[in-house]
Design an enzyme around this catalytic site. Sequence first.
Site, mmCIF file in Angstrom:
data_model
loop_
_atom_site.group_PDB
_atom_site.id
_atom_site.type_symbol
_atom_site.label_atom_id
_atom_site.label_comp_id
_atom_site.label_asym_id
_atom_site.label_seq_id
_atom_site.Cartn_x
_atom_site.Cartn_y
_atom_site.Cartn_z
ATOM 1 N N SER A 9 0.827 -1.222 0.000
ATOM 2 C CA SER A 9 0.000 0.000 0.000
ATOM 3 C C SER A 9 0.854 1.261 0.000
ATOM 4 O O SER A 9 0.480 2.270 -0.606
ATOM 5 C CB SER A 9 -0.966 -0.002 1.184
ATOM 6 O OG SER A 9 -0.290 0.167 2.416
ATOM 7 N N ASN A 10 2.006 1.224 0.659
ATOM 8 C CA ASN A 10 2.899 2.391 0.609
ATOM 9 C C ASN A 10 3.487 2.557 -0.783
ATOM 10 O O ASN A 10 3.616 3.675 -1.280
ATOM 11 C CB ASN A 10 4.004 2.256 1.654
ATOM 12 C CG ASN A 10 3.585 2.780 3.017
ATOM 13 O OD1 ASN A 10 3.402 3.984 3.205
ATOM 14 N ND2 ASN A 10 3.404 1.902 3.963
ATOM 15 N N LEU A 67 18.543 -6.397 5.989
ATOM 16 C CA LEU A 67 19.557 -6.358 4.943
ATOM 17 C C LEU A 67 20.957 -6.390 5.557
ATOM 18 O O LEU A 67 21.208 -5.828 6.621
ATOM 19 C CB LEU A 67 19.376 -5.093 4.103
ATOM 20 C CG LEU A 67 18.047 -5.057 3.336
ATOM 21 C CD1 LEU A 67 17.692 -3.635 2.928
ATOM 22 C CD2 LEU A 67 18.097 -5.983 2.126
ATOM 23 N N HIS A 74 8.849 3.166 8.773
ATOM 24 C CA HIS A 74 8.701 2.266 9.911
ATOM 25 C C HIS A 74 7.451 2.678 10.691
ATOM 26 O O HIS A 74 7.270 3.880 10.959
ATOM 27 C CB HIS A 74 9.940 2.330 10.804
ATOM 28 C CG HIS A 74 9.867 1.443 11.997
ATOM 29 N ND1 HIS A 74 10.071 0.085 11.917
ATOM 30 C CD2 HIS A 74 9.584 1.715 13.294
ATOM 31 C CE1 HIS A 74 9.912 -0.433 13.134
ATOM 32 N NE2 HIS A 74 9.627 0.524 13.982
ATOM 33 N N ASP A 95 16.534 -0.120 11.852
ATOM 34 C CA ASP A 95 15.614 0.944 12.253
ATOM 35 C C ASP A 95 16.291 2.008 13.120
ATOM 36 O O ASP A 95 15.656 2.610 13.993
ATOM 37 C CB ASP A 95 14.409 0.350 13.014
ATOM 38 C CG ASP A 95 13.656 -0.671 12.183
ATOM 39 O OD1 ASP A 95 13.097 -1.600 12.759
ATOM 40 O OD2 ASP A 95 13.677 -0.540 10.949
HETATM 41 N N1 LIG Z 1 19.940 -3.452 7.762
HETATM 42 C C1 LIG Z 1 18.655 -3.009 7.759
HETATM 43 N N2 LIG Z 1 17.712 -3.754 7.153
HETATM 44 C C2 LIG Z 1 16.419 -3.313 7.157
HETATM 45 C C3 LIG Z 1 16.064 -2.116 7.818
HETATM 46 C C4 LIG Z 1 17.092 -1.348 8.446
HETATM 47 O O1 LIG Z 1 16.843 -0.259 9.031
HETATM 48 N N3 LIG Z 1 18.379 -1.836 8.390
HETATM 49 N N4 LIG Z 1 14.703 -1.742 7.888
HETATM 50 C C5 LIG Z 1 13.789 -2.868 7.721
HETATM 51 C C6 LIG Z 1 12.330 -2.632 7.752
HETATM 52 N N5 LIG Z 1 11.808 -3.151 9.044
HETATM 53 C C7 LIG Z 1 11.119 -2.254 9.816
HETATM 54 O O2 LIG Z 1 10.857 -1.097 9.401
HETATM 55 C C8 LIG Z 1 11.988 -4.510 9.440
HETATM 56 C C9 LIG Z 1 11.832 -5.526 8.499
HETATM 57 C C10 LIG Z 1 12.020 -6.872 8.867
HETATM 58 C C11 LIG Z 1 12.349 -7.203 10.176
HETATM 59 C C12 LIG Z 1 12.565 -8.651 10.517
HETATM 60 O O3 LIG Z 1 12.728 -9.008 11.690
HETATM 61 N N6 LIG Z 1 12.558 -9.500 9.480
HETATM 62 C C13 LIG Z 1 12.803 -10.973 9.644
HETATM 63 C C14 LIG Z 1 11.809 -11.757 8.806
HETATM 64 C C15 LIG Z 1 10.391 -11.324 9.095
HETATM 65 C C16 LIG Z 1 9.443 -11.872 8.015
HETATM 66 O O4 LIG Z 1 9.936 -12.390 6.979
HETATM 67 O O5 LIG Z 1 8.224 -11.717 8.235
HETATM 68 C C17 LIG Z 1 14.191 -11.323 9.128
HETATM 69 O O6 LIG Z 1 14.692 -10.610 8.214
HETATM 70 O O7 LIG Z 1 14.691 -12.358 9.605
HETATM 71 C C18 LIG Z 1 12.497 -6.193 11.125
HETATM 72 C C19 LIG Z 1 12.306 -4.847 10.764
HETATM 73 C C20 LIG Z 1 14.117 -3.582 6.416
HETATM 74 N N7 LIG Z 1 15.464 -4.065 6.531
HETATM 75 N N1 LIG Z 2 9.389 -3.022 9.327
HETATM 76 C C1 LIG Z 2 8.712 -2.707 8.126
HETATM 77 C C2 LIG Z 2 7.237 -2.572 8.406
HETATM 78 O O1 LIG Z 2 6.734 -3.063 9.416
HETATM 79 N N2 LIG Z 2 6.567 -1.878 7.510
HETATM 80 C C3 LIG Z 2 5.136 -1.682 7.650
HETATM 81 O O2 LIG Z 2 4.394 -2.695 6.961
HETATM 82 C C4 LIG Z 2 3.047 -2.174 6.783
HETATM 83 C C5 LIG Z 2 2.456 -2.628 5.467
HETATM 84 O O3 LIG Z 2 3.109 -1.907 4.460
HETATM 85 P P1 LIG Z 2 2.587 -1.999 2.926
HETATM 86 O O4 LIG Z 2 1.077 -1.932 2.932
HETATM 87 O O5 LIG Z 2 3.233 -0.819 2.265
HETATM 88 O O6 LIG Z 2 3.090 -3.329 2.399
HETATM 89 C C6 LIG Z 2 3.179 -0.637 6.919
HETATM 90 O O7 LIG Z 2 2.576 -0.211 8.140
HETATM 91 C C7 LIG Z 2 4.679 -0.404 7.005
HETATM 92 O O8 LIG Z 2 5.043 0.716 7.824
#
Ligand SMILES: Nc1nc2c(c(=O)[nH]1)N[C@@H](CN(C=O)c1ccc(C(=O)N[C@@H](CCC(=O)O)C(=O)O)cc1)CN2
Ligand SMILES: NCC(=O)N[C@@H]1O[C@H](COP(=O)([O-])[O-])[C@@H](O)[C@H]1O
Length: 193
Positions: A13-14, A97, A113, A149
């Site tokens: 959606s974003n 990442l 976020h 984050d």
């Molecule tokens: N190195 C970074 N990578 C990412 C960042 C960042 O700031 N530095 N932002 C995230 C986005 N995010 C929250 O905004 C976020 C995304 C994913 C996770 C997480 O724990 N992911 C798990 C898998 C979860 C799943 O597949 O449902 C994982 O990667 O093992 C936490 C925060 C994007 N990446």
């Molecule tokens: N850590 C990343 C995270 O939690 N992102 C969050 O996923 C939701 C769905 O986004 P979408 O509708 O754009 O897919 C949004 O609230 C976004 O902030």
Amino acid sequence: MKNIVILISGGGSNMAAIVRAAQQGDWRRTLDAQVAAVISNRADAGGLAFAKEHQIPTEVVDHKRFPTREAFDAELAAAIDRRQPSLLVLAGFMRILTPGFVQRYEGRMVNIHPSLLPAFPGLHTHRRAIEEGCKFSGATVHRVTAELDHGPILTQAAVPILPDDTEEALAARILTQEHLLYPRAIAALLPSL
Ligand SMILES: Nc1nc2c(c(=O)[nH]1)N[C@@H](CN(C=O)c1ccc(C(=O)N[C@@H](CCC(=O)O)C(=O)O)cc1)CN2
Ligand SMILES: NCC(=O)N[C@@H]1O[C@H](COP(=O)([O-])[O-])[C@@H](O)[C@H]1O
């Protein structure tokens, strides 16, 4: 032309809000920028259909196909670099990442976020904000760094938490604000790239 590549994992959606803003705001003419591709780590991401319906090239790099984060990130970077991006936008992208990937795009990668960082990094932000009795939560657009984050904040939107608020109701209210915040933040950032 500045190419914007958007990474998604789900509904997107974003991403859709950014695509709509780019098309309605004629970013090609006004900002010399375009959404060049939408790339997902999941083949079942609902946002892929929206991108295709709006003539945005799409690609899937399925993280489950790779034995390590590094191998996934290398393939993801190759897909991204084929589009020669000026800006990499994470939009509901749910993979952490690697430092090598982050370094490759340092200074030209942003994320949204669903909390008022530095509060509640990581996952399940709305539930945590409610459980901790916060009066406000919201959304943050920030630069992406290796530490999850914790990148420099570009902008935020605060949303009140109501009495008896549910996680779903709060998430929906914050998501509405995200859809306004993210396109504005990207449009403001583009001239500096
Ligand atoms: N190195 C970074 N990578 C990412 C960042 C960042 O700031 N530095 N932002 C995230 C986005 N995010 C929250 O905004 C976020 C995304 C994913 C996770 C997480 O724990 N992911 C798990 C898998 C979860 C799943 O597949 O449902 C994982 O990667 O093992 C936490 C925060 C994007 N990446
Ligand atoms: N850590 C990343 C995270 O939690 N992102 C969050 O996923 C939701 C769905 O986004 P979408 O509708 O754009 O897919 C949004 O609230 C976004 O902030």
